[in-house]
Motif scaffolding. Structure first.
Motif, mmCIF file in Angstrom:
data_model
loop_
_atom_site.group_PDB
_atom_site.id
_atom_site.type_symbol
_atom_site.label_atom_id
_atom_site.label_comp_id
_atom_site.label_asym_id
_atom_site.label_seq_id
_atom_site.Cartn_x
_atom_site.Cartn_y
_atom_site.Cartn_z
ATOM 1 N N PHE A 258 0.829 -1.209 0.000
ATOM 2 C CA PHE A 258 0.000 0.000 0.000
ATOM 3 C C PHE A 258 0.864 1.260 0.000
ATOM 4 C CE2 PHE A 258 -3.572 -2.506 2.272
ATOM 5 C CZ PHE A 258 -3.948 -3.057 1.054
ATOM 6 N N GLY A 259 1.976 1.210 0.738
ATOM 7 C CA GLY A 259 2.874 2.361 0.768
ATOM 8 C C GLY A 259 3.482 2.641 -0.592
ATOM 9 N N SER A 260 3.897 1.569 -1.301
ATOM 10 C CA SER A 260 4.461 1.741 -2.640
ATOM 11 C C SER A 260 3.418 2.269 -3.614
ATOM 12 C CB SER A 260 5.026 0.407 -3.147
ATOM 13 O OG SER A 260 6.083 -0.034 -2.338
ATOM 14 N N ALA A 261 2.172 1.779 -3.504
ATOM 15 C CA ALA A 261 1.102 2.260 -4.387
ATOM 16 C C ALA A 261 0.821 3.742 -4.146
ATOM 17 C CB ALA A 261 -0.168 1.435 -4.155
ATOM 18 N N LYS A 262 0.829 4.133 -2.879
ATOM 19 C CA LYS A 262 0.590 5.545 -2.551
ATOM 20 C C LYS A 262 1.718 6.426 -3.081
ATOM 21 C CE LYS A 262 -0.273 8.613 1.403
ATOM 22 N NZ LYS A 262 -0.401 8.677 2.881
ATOM 23 N N LEU A 263 2.956 5.967 -2.905
ATOM 24 C CA LEU A 263 4.100 6.731 -3.398
ATOM 25 C C LEU A 263 4.099 6.808 -4.913
ATOM 26 C CD1 LEU A 263 6.695 8.245 -2.734
ATOM 27 C CD2 LEU A 263 7.893 6.043 -2.702
ATOM 28 N N LEU A 264 3.701 5.707 -5.576
ATOM 29 C CA LEU A 264 3.611 5.695 -7.031
ATOM 30 C C LEU A 264 2.606 6.727 -7.522
ATOM 31 C CD1 LEU A 264 4.250 4.473 -9.808
ATOM 32 C CD2 LEU A 264 2.567 2.688 -9.309
ATOM 33 N N GLN A 265 1.454 6.798 -6.865
ATOM 34 C CA GLN A 265 0.437 7.773 -7.261
ATOM 35 C C GLN A 265 0.947 9.200 -7.064
ATOM 36 O OE1 GLN A 265 -2.922 7.134 -8.623
ATOM 37 N NE2 GLN A 265 -2.247 9.195 -9.158
ATOM 38 N N GLN A 266 1.674 9.433 -5.960
ATOM 39 C CA GLN A 266 2.238 10.764 -5.713
ATOM 40 C C GLN A 266 3.235 11.140 -6.799
ATOM 41 O OE1 GLN A 266 3.823 10.344 -1.759
ATOM 42 N NE2 GLN A 266 1.856 10.703 -0.763
ATOM 43 N N ARG A 267 4.069 10.178 -7.203
ATOM 44 C CA ARG A 267 5.053 10.458 -8.267
ATOM 45 C C ARG A 267 4.362 10.759 -9.586
ATOM 46 N NH1 ARG A 267 10.117 8.215 -6.669
ATOM 47 N NH2 ARG A 267 10.317 8.824 -4.474
ATOM 48 N N LEU A 268 3.303 9.994 -9.891
ATOM 49 C CA LEU A 268 2.561 10.240 -11.126
ATOM 50 C C LEU A 268 1.917 11.620 -11.117
ATOM 51 C CD1 LEU A 268 0.825 6.772 -11.601
ATOM 52 C CD2 LEU A 268 2.523 7.773 -13.127
ATOM 53 N N ASP A 269 1.338 11.994 -9.996
ATOM 54 C CA ASP A 269 0.708 13.317 -9.887
ATOM 55 C C ASP A 269 1.739 14.427 -10.048
ATOM 56 O OD1 ASP A 269 -1.692 12.070 -9.453
ATOM 57 O OD2 ASP A 269 -1.646 12.285 -7.260
ATOM 58 N N ALA A 270 2.922 14.219 -9.444
ATOM 59 C CA ALA A 270 3.977 15.229 -9.545
ATOM 60 C C ALA A 270 4.466 15.373 -10.983
ATOM 61 C CB ALA A 270 5.135 14.861 -8.615
ATOM 62 N N MET A 271 4.605 14.247 -11.696
ATOM 63 C CA MET A 271 5.062 14.299 -13.084
ATOM 64 C C MET A 271 4.024 14.970 -13.977
ATOM 65 S SD MET A 271 6.876 10.552 -13.458
ATOM 66 C CE MET A 271 7.368 10.791 -15.161
ATOM 67 N N GLN A 272 2.748 14.672 -13.731
ATOM 68 C CA GLN A 272 1.722 15.307 -14.543
ATOM 69 C C GLN A 272 1.637 16.800 -14.262
ATOM 70 O OE1 GLN A 272 -1.912 12.840 -14.057
ATOM 71 N NE2 GLN A 272 -1.698 12.539 -16.267
ATOM 72 N N SER A 273 1.910 17.186 -13.021
ATOM 73 C CA SER A 273 1.883 18.609 -12.683
ATOM 74 C C SER A 273 3.010 19.361 -13.382
ATOM 75 C CB SER A 273 2.014 18.788 -11.163
ATOM 76 O OG SER A 273 0.920 18.212 -10.499
ATOM 77 N N SER A 274 4.191 18.714 -13.480
ATOM 78 C CA SER A 274 5.345 19.391 -14.071
ATOM 79 C C SER A 274 5.349 19.316 -15.591
ATOM 80 C CB SER A 274 6.641 18.798 -13.517
ATOM 81 O OG SER A 274 6.735 17.423 -13.840
ATOM 82 N N SER A 285 -4.449 5.420 -24.296
ATOM 83 C CA SER A 285 -5.824 5.754 -23.897
ATOM 84 C C SER A 285 -5.833 6.326 -22.485
ATOM 85 C CB SER A 285 -6.710 4.518 -23.973
ATOM 86 O OG SER A 285 -6.131 3.457 -23.223
ATOM 87 N N ASP A 286 -6.058 5.465 -21.474
ATOM 88 C CA ASP A 286 -6.250 5.933 -20.112
ATOM 89 C C ASP A 286 -4.932 6.178 -19.410
ATOM 90 O OD1 ASP A 286 -8.931 5.643 -20.500
ATOM 91 O OD2 ASP A 286 -8.933 3.546 -19.818
ATOM 92 N N PRO A 287 -4.873 7.191 -18.546
ATOM 93 C CA PRO A 287 -3.694 7.382 -17.736
ATOM 94 C C PRO A 287 -3.560 6.252 -16.739
ATOM 95 C CG PRO A 287 -5.097 9.331 -17.709
ATOM 96 C CD PRO A 287 -5.870 8.237 -18.344
ATOM 97 N N ILE A 288 -2.330 6.016 -16.300
ATOM 98 C CA ILE A 288 -2.098 4.999 -15.260
ATOM 99 C C ILE A 288 -2.764 5.464 -13.997
ATOM 100 C CG2 ILE A 288 -0.348 3.861 -13.880
ATOM 101 C CD1 ILE A 288 1.502 4.031 -16.155
ATOM 102 N N SER A 289 -3.453 4.566 -13.318
ATOM 103 C CA SER A 289 -4.069 4.895 -12.045
ATOM 104 C C SER A 289 -3.665 3.863 -11.022
ATOM 105 C CB SER A 289 -5.598 4.926 -12.172
ATOM 106 O OG SER A 289 -6.066 3.650 -12.575
#
Length: 290
Positions: A258-274, A285-289
């Motif tokens: 669960f910790g790795s999944a949460k960190l992965l989502q945070q990294r994805l959000d940060a990359m999309q923001s930048s 098609s769909d973004p990774i979720s």
């Protein structure tokens, strides 16, 4: 859902300003394929800053793949820990049956008891190698000793009993019960990591866990050797301890998943923001979720 996609292959393409490759992920394995995208390889003489940003993008994608692989590995190991819990429940039920039934099914009972313990010992080594990484602060020499003892001293008694239960039963139990001290040591380290992550007072928890685990392992060894009907009584201590051990390993693995999944989502959000909302494209098609 990232866990639901464990068996599939994925391709991530990123449209970051300095990215010069695409990344293929299959079960956590990474393949990079150069592509002639602008801002990196199409430049005949890229600047130092551009080159650094290109490698930074590559490292970010590699980290995404690594985290996704950890999510899968940790989750699968957690499931296998629960299988070992179930095996000990079965052994506990068997040990509660009347003596005639136990004698009649003596061979399959000991095969389940000893071979499941060996498989769990191998499982714990994989947990320490793939899940723990920096979570477990353990002396490297002590870690090697625990690994050797855990594997060798669980395989040998299982193999001996496969040859002859009557001939090697006492020796096999002595070796197994003695080796459970090393299993207790692994449990202590995992509980310490879990308590640290939960923000508990580690020192007190360590002492209590250490005393409890050592008390069970030494008690069952004493009961087996000196109590009347020692094997039957010692099995209760053994199966209760091993269920506790498997649940500790399960908690450790599932928390890391669960910790790795949460960190992965945070990294994805940060990359999309930048990089912008259209930077990460999953299979076109769909973004990774997560």
């Amino acid at each position: 859902d990232i866990l639901a996609q464990a068996s599939g292959s994925k391709r991530i393409s990123c449209a970051g300003p300095h990215l010069c490759h695409s990344l293929s992920i299959m079960d956590g394995h990474v393949e990079t394929n150069p592509s002639l995208t602008e801002g990196c390889t199409r430049l005949s003489a890229p600047s130092v800053g551009s080159e650094k940003n290109c490698w930074s993008d590559r490292r970010q994608l590699y980290e995404l793949a690594r985290l996704e692989g950890l999510v899968h590995k940790d989750f699968h190991l957690a499931v296998l820990c629960l299988v070992y819990t179930g095996a000990n429940v079965v052994c506990l039920v068997f040990n509660s049956m009347e003596e005639e039934f136990r004698e009649e099914h003596r061979m399959p009972f000991h095969m389940l008891e000893f071979w499941s313990t060996f498989i769990f010992a191998v499982l714990q080594i994989y947990i320490m190698a793939f899940v723990a990484s920096g979570s477990l602060c353990m002396n490297p020499l002590l870690l090697r000793v625990v690994m050797v003892c855990n594997i060798v001293f669980t395989f040998v008694p299982a193999a001996l009993l496969a040859v002859s239960v009557e001939k090697f039963e006492v020796l096999a139990h002595e070796v197994e019960y003695s080796n459970e001290i090393t299993m207790a040591a692994i449990d202590i380290v995992m509980v310490r990591a879990l308590m640290r992550n939960a923000g508990a007072k580690v020192l007190a928890i360590n002492y209590v866990t250490a005393l409890f685990a050592l008390a069970i392992t030494t008690t069952q060894l004493g009961v087996y050797n000196w109590a009347e009907d020692g094997e039957h009584l010692a099995h209760y201590f053994e199966f209760c301890f091993e269920m506790l051990s498997s649940l500790i390993s399960f908690s450790f693995c599932i928390n890391n998943s669960f910790g790795s999944a949460k960190l992965l989502q945070q990294r994805l959000d940060a990359m999309q923001s930048s990089w912008g909302p259209d930077a990460l494209i999953h299979d076109g098609s769909d973004p990774i979720s997560v």
